[in-house]
Design an enzyme around this catalytic site. Sequence first.
Site, PDB file in Angstrom:
ATOM      1  N   HIS A 129     -16.297  -4.467   6.410  1.00 26.76           N
ATOM      2  CA  HIS A 129     -15.371  -3.641   7.188  1.00 26.76           C
ATOM      3  C   HIS A 129     -15.289  -2.269   6.522  1.00 26.76           C
ATOM      4  O   HIS A 129     -14.590  -2.082   5.527  1.00 26.76           O
ATOM      5  CB  HIS A 129     -14.006  -4.307   7.241  1.00 26.76           C
ATOM      6  CG  HIS A 129     -13.008  -3.550   8.066  1.00 26.76           C
ATOM      7  ND1 HIS A 129     -11.662  -3.785   7.989  1.00 26.76           N
ATOM      8  CD2 HIS A 129     -13.160  -2.556   8.972  1.00 26.76           C
ATOM      9  CE1 HIS A 129     -11.020  -2.974   8.807  1.00 26.76           C
ATOM     10  NE2 HIS A 129     -11.914  -2.217   9.409  1.00 26.76           N
ATOM     11  N   ARG A 185       4.035   8.860 -11.452  1.00 27.50           N
ATOM     12  CA  ARG A 185       5.482   8.659 -11.485  1.00 27.50           C
ATOM     13  C   ARG A 185       6.158   9.999 -11.754  1.00 27.50           C
ATOM     14  O   ARG A 185       5.579  10.885 -12.401  1.00 27.50           O
ATOM     15  CB  ARG A 185       5.871   7.666 -12.579  1.00 27.50           C
ATOM     16  CG  ARG A 185       5.369   6.243 -12.345  1.00 27.50           C
ATOM     17  CD  ARG A 185       5.820   5.328 -13.463  1.00 27.50           C
ATOM     18  NE  ARG A 185       5.486   3.922 -13.216  1.00 27.50           N
ATOM     19  CZ  ARG A 185       4.320   3.377 -13.516  1.00 27.50           C
ATOM     20  NH1 ARG A 185       3.379   4.119 -14.087  1.00 27.50           N
ATOM     21  NH2 ARG A 185       4.096   2.111 -13.256  1.00 27.50           N
TER      22      ARG A 185
END
Length: 240
Positions: A129, A185
């Site tokens: 895929h 972060r």
Amino acid sequence: MRKDHRPYFLKRAFTRFQDAYTRRFIRPQLDALGPGAMCVHPWNIKIFGAPITIGQHVNILTTSDKKVRFTVWPEKPGMGKIAIGDFCLVCPGVRISSAHEIVIADNCMMAGSTFITDADWHGTYDRLHTIGETAPVYIRDNVWLGDRTTVCKGVTIGENSIIGAGSVVVRDVPPNVIAAGNPARVVRELDPERRLVKRAAWFADIEQLNRDIHQLDHENLAGNSLIYWLKTVFAPGSND
């Protein structure tokens, strides 16, 4: 080379050639390219698919070893889109690949080798895929993506935020922060008391900007001759 040895008239001619190349070969491949776009070595811009739109006064910088690539390869009809806003900066090696939707707002800066994608490009379990999972990417106004940043599918980066060099962004980043790391972060908030200057300010007076650039070129290239420039091309010395 230690400096630009071209005479002024040659640099101006090369700039006009780049502009003509952009109009003839790059603009027709895009759904929109706003006025004032400046492409350095535009033959190193590689485009596949549609729709791809680029706003006004966007600077796209390339080198022969770090091409800029815009790719739209949708899984289904009606999907896949790259939209880049006004006053953005695209540095050498930037790749933007869309199967769903990537929207980059105004004043954004994408440093060298930044990669932005809204798809996995292969299935997690079914590797045949070729698109995999997809989710849109939204990069809001005045975002700065540091060198070699990777922005993954489904991410929204809030306005004015900075992403540190080498970061991998896999979740949303709020506005007005600095984020870094793998995964990225928040490491610091921007000072709300400090005034933010956006790239749009650079283009506030286009005529004056052009005069300033021409004056700077005159000063930097003063004294350069065609003969000496040819010498530096074919037989450069240690001081060239």
